[in-house]
Structure formats: structure tokens, C-alpha cells
Design an enzyme around this catalytic site. Structure first.
Site, PDB file in Angstrom:
ATOM      1  N   ASP A  63       0.827  -1.201   0.000  1.00  0.00           N
ATOM      2  CA  ASP A  63       0.000   0.000   0.000  1.00  0.00           C
ATOM      3  C   ASP A  63       0.867   1.260   0.000  1.00  0.00           C
ATOM      4  OD1 ASP A  63      -1.933   1.932   0.471  1.00  0.00           O
ATOM      5  OD2 ASP A  63      -3.079   0.605   1.779  1.00  0.00           O
ATOM      6  N   ASP A  76     -10.924   3.753  -1.166  1.00  0.00           N
ATOM      7  CA  ASP A  76     -11.351   2.637  -0.312  1.00  0.00           C
ATOM      8  C   ASP A  76     -12.866   2.455  -0.416  1.00  0.00           C
ATOM      9  OD1 ASP A  76      -8.734   2.712   0.497  1.00  0.00           O
ATOM     10  OD2 ASP A  76      -9.190   2.798   2.640  1.00  0.00           O
TER      11      ASP A  76
HETATM   12  C1  GLA Z   1      -5.625   1.798   2.976  1.00  0.00           C
HETATM   13  C2  GLA Z   1      -6.109   0.728   2.013  1.00  0.00           C
HETATM   14  C3  GLA Z   1      -7.133  -0.151   2.708  1.00  0.00           C
HETATM   15  C4  GLA Z   1      -6.496  -0.774   3.941  1.00  0.00           C
HETATM   16  C5  GLA Z   1      -5.947   0.321   4.851  1.00  0.00           C
HETATM   17  C6  GLA Z   1      -5.147  -0.248   6.010  1.00  0.00           C
HETATM   18  O1  GLA Z   1      -6.638   2.690   3.305  1.00  0.00           O
HETATM   19  O2  GLA Z   1      -6.660   1.304   0.866  1.00  0.00           O
HETATM   20  O3  GLA Z   1      -7.598  -1.160   1.833  1.00  0.00           O
HETATM   21  O4  GLA Z   1      -5.472  -1.639   3.542  1.00  0.00           O
HETATM   22  O5  GLA Z   1      -5.102   1.202   4.146  1.00  0.00           O
HETATM   23  O6  GLA Z   1      -4.572   0.737   6.803  1.00  0.00           O
END
Ligand code: GLA
Length: 412
Positions: free
Chosen positions: A167, A229
Site C-alpha cells: 500500500d 477505499d
Molecule cells: C488503505 C487501504 C485499505 C487498507 C488500509 C489499512 O486505506 O486502501 O484497503 O489496507 O489502508 O490501513
């Protein structure tokens, strides 16, 4: 100034702020480590169909523990999900502890023994996934892989990890959000994963600012997030899902657009909305990563996640691209030609009222005279009536009619 990836601002807002603010490197921080010169890594041969499994974030977020992961692995087998094709049990953010004196990442107290956990998951015939960031910290401010990419890839392999979600998030504390930097940090881990013996599916998590569908494959990745998200509500799911129609041409075996994990069964949407969610993800050949508590699924949730006729659409090898063939009022009509020559048609009702509609099968065959057709309703699990080449459906608000139309050569 620090930004987290998921809170408190949506990723898109955060991205604008980061771009406007140019650099978010912490004052006085060490200079950013150099990134590899851009090159296209070879395909790692994994994820020939979109990954299927479960991920901890949507339901557990920061509460996920070793015991929960074991419980989800058990439930994945007991509910029949494993038999239906769900295989990855993925731990998202918040498993990370600190590094030991040798720089090796340690899990925190919620995960006493990652190797033992992987052994447990593997003994069930499942695979284990994990999460990290190219930055010094992750979205949730746990330890990231910055400067330890190869060391972490080796640790994951030694533990028996089969899938890495990586990420961008904390990388924005070190690098400006340029295409070269984003691509570079992902390529760096892609190169590290290519050096370890164990096959590890590589999943990029980032926003859509630099259009990762155009370059994600070159970093060694098997899938890349294309959206903000997802949230467990209609607006979020609708926005993530339908936006993908513009980029379905980039989907190919080993390389998938990822509109984010499933929210089916988490309680924020109606059953019709969850059927739309599952249908749309399947038509898009998106990863099917359940995000609910698998121990407490209702019969209705199971009927959605375990619908094998819909899963078969998602999991088709060498899929053709889905495309919108028409919109009529609130109805969005999407079609995908399958490799057996049948056409899957999704009649999606994005409006607030139920809709009765009928359509001519010739319309989905692009004007060709329809052969006598068999129309399978993939949610009702029945054969739909065809009257003089026309099919009539009632589609509830936010619901879908998902039909697989095949020629009935026997009926010619
Ligand atoms: C980001 C990602 C999510 C999750 C969070 C975890 O927001 O997009 O899918 O993995 O981090 O902190």
C-alpha cells in the site's frame, strides 16, 4: 505533516492535498532512498484468474488477531467457500511489530508466530496473505518496508506467505506523489519478490491518480487498486464498480484491475445491492476478496458469495472485456462475451424504483439475427422465458438481473 491513507480524508482528497503541497517529506528526515530505473519486470506467472479469498480489513480493521485469521480459515472451509474457489486468507494492516537487531520485521503481540499461522492455513488447503507499505510506516502507522524490501520479501517467503498487498500510503512521507516515484517504489518490491523462491501474488494498493492499470504489470504486480477505499454503502460501491467500465480493456490473465474488496454480508447494503456488487465485480473480472465475518454469514450472504454461476463469470480464463451496451433511464446494461460464445448481460437498476423492462436479444448480439437462445438467470438459477426473441425482467431498485444468453443450436 502526515496523512493516512484511509482516514480522515478520502484518498482522492488526500491526493489533491499531497499534489498541491508538493513534498510531504518530514522536515529533517533522511534523503529519500533512490528508486530503480523504470523497466518492465517479467510476468510472475501467478493469478491467471482474479484472486479469490478473504481480507481482514473491511470487517476487523485494526482488531484482527491470529485467532481471528484461524477462525476465518476454518469458516472458509466449513461454509464451502474453499470449494467454491476462495483460497487466500489475507491479513491486512496492523499485524506489524518492530524490527529486531538484524532489521527483520517481527509481528506484533496479536500475531505470536506467523510461520505457525501460515502452516495452519496451509494445512487447510488455503493460502496466507499479508500487507505492507513501501513507506517507513503503513496507512495505520505500523512499520513499513522502506529500506527493507528484499529483507521483508525473504521474511515473508520464510514464513510461508503467498500474497502481498503493498500500500503506497506511508511512501508519501518520503517521496512526492509523482508517477516515477509511485512506479519506482512498487517496482522495487516487485524486484525483491522476484528474487525469493516462493511464489507470492503481488497486489498494489494506491489511488487512481497515475492510472496504475497502464503500468502496474511492469512493476511485477498481479493486481492494482483503481479506486478509493470501498465503504459498506451503495454510493461507494456504485462509484467504485461502475467507474471500472472505462478501463476493462486493461484486464488480462495475471493482471487485474482491483476496485477493492467485497462488502457483501457486512450489513450496510440491501441484499439486492450486494447482488449488484457481486455481479458487477464478476463481470469486471475483479478479485473476489470477501470482507465479512465468515463465521456468522446469513443464508442470504452465503447465497451471494457462493453463487457458482456468478463466480464462473468472474473466473473465466482469458476473459474478454465487459462493456456498457446501453443505458435506459436508470438502467445500465453491461455485456461480456464469454469464451463459449454465450453473452452475459447485466441489467443494473441504479435508480430508486423498481423497473420492468424487456429487451430484444438481437440488441445484445449487436444487430445479428438471434439464433434461438437459452437464457439462464444467474441469480434465480432458472431458465428465463424468451418470447419472440424478447426477454422481460423486473429489476428491483439497486438490483440486477444477470443473464447468460447462449445459442440453442438444438432449437434451430
Ligand atoms: C488503505 C487501504 C485499505 C487498507 C488500509 C489499512 O486505506 O486502501 O484497503 O489496507 O489502508 O490501513
Amino acid at each position: 505533516m502526515q496523512f493516512t491513507c484511509n482516514h480522515p480524508w478520502p484518498r482522492a482528497v488526500m491526493t489533491i492535498l499531497m499534489m498541491a503541497g508538493a513534498s510531504f517529506a518530514t522536515a529533517g528526515a533522511a534523503p529519500a532512498l533512490p528508486l530503480p530505473a523504470p523497466r518492465n519486470l517479467p510476468d510472475n506467472g501467478l493469478a491467471r484468474t482474479p484472486p479469490m479469498g478473504w481480507n481482514s480489513w473491511n470487517h476487523f480493521a485494526g482488531r484482527i488477531t491470529d485467532a481471528d485469521v484461524r477462525a476465518m480459515a476454518n469458516a472458509m472451509v466449513a461454509t464451502g467457500m474453499k470449494d467454491a474457489g476462495y483460497v487466500y486468507v489475507n491479513i491486512d494492516d496492523t499485524w506489524e511489530g518492530k524490527r529486531n537487531a538484524a532489521g527483520e520485521i517481527q509481528p506484533n503481540e496479536k500475531f505470536p508466530d506467523m510461520k505457525a499461522l501460515a502452516d495452519y492455513v496451509h494445512a487447510k488447503g488455503l493460502k496466507l496473505g499479508i500487507y505492507s507499505s513501501p513507506g517507513p510506516t503503513t496507512c495505520a502507522k505500523f512499520e513499513g518496508s522502506y529500506g527493507h524490501e528484499l529483507q521483508d520479501a525473504r521474511t515473508y517467503a520464510a514464513w510461508g506467505i503467498d500474497y502481498l498487498k503493498y500500500d503506497y500510503c506511508g511512501a508519501s512521507d518520503v517521496y512526492q506523489l509523482t508517477l516515477d516515484n509511485q512506479r519506482g517504489v512498487f517496482q522495487k518490491m516487485g524486484e525483491a519478490l522476484a528474487k525469493v523462491e516462493r511464489p507470492i501474488v503481488y497486489s498494489l494498493s494506491l489511488g487512481n491518480v497515475h492510472e496504475p492499470w497502464k503500468w502496474g504489470a511492469g512493476t511485477g504486480a498481479n493486481l492494482w487498486r483503481t479506486t478509493d477505499d470501498i465503504k459498506d454503502n451503495w454510493t461507494s460501491m456504485e462509484s467504485n464498480g461502475f467507474a471500472q467500465l472505462a478501463i476493462t480493456g486493461y484486464v488480462k490473465p495475471g493482471h487485474w484491475n482491483d476496485p477493492d474488496m467485497l462488502e457483501v454480508g457486512n450489513g450496510g447494503m440491501t441484499a439486492d445491492e450486494y447482488r449488484t456488487h457481486m455481479s458487477l465485480w464478476a463481470m469486471l473480472s475483479a478479485p473476489l476478496l470477501a470482507g465479512n465475518d465468515l463465521r456468522t454469514m446469513t443464508g442470504e450472504t452465503k447465497s451471494i458469495l457462493l453463487n457458482r454461476e456468478v463466480i464462473a463469470v468472474d473466473q473465466e480464463a482469458m476473459p474478454k472485456a465487459a462493456h456498457r451496451i446501453d443505458t435506459r433511464g436508470d438502467m445500465d446494461i453491461i455485456a461480456r462475451t464469454m469464451n463459449d460464445g454465450s453473452v452475459v448481460v447485466g441489467l443494473f437498476n441504479r435508480g430508486k424504483s423498481d423497473v420492468d423492462m424487456s429487451f430484444d436479444l438481437a440488441e445484445i448480439r449487436r444487430g445479428k439475427t438471434p439464433k434461438p437462445a437459452v437464457v439462464r438467470d444467474l441469480w434465480a438459477h432458472t431458465t428465463a422465458a424468451v418470447d419472440k426473441g424478447r426477454v422481460s425482467v423486473n429489476v428491483p431498485s439497486h438490483g440486477v438481473s444477470l443473464l447468460r444468453v447462449a445459442s440453442n443450436d438444438a432449437g434451430k
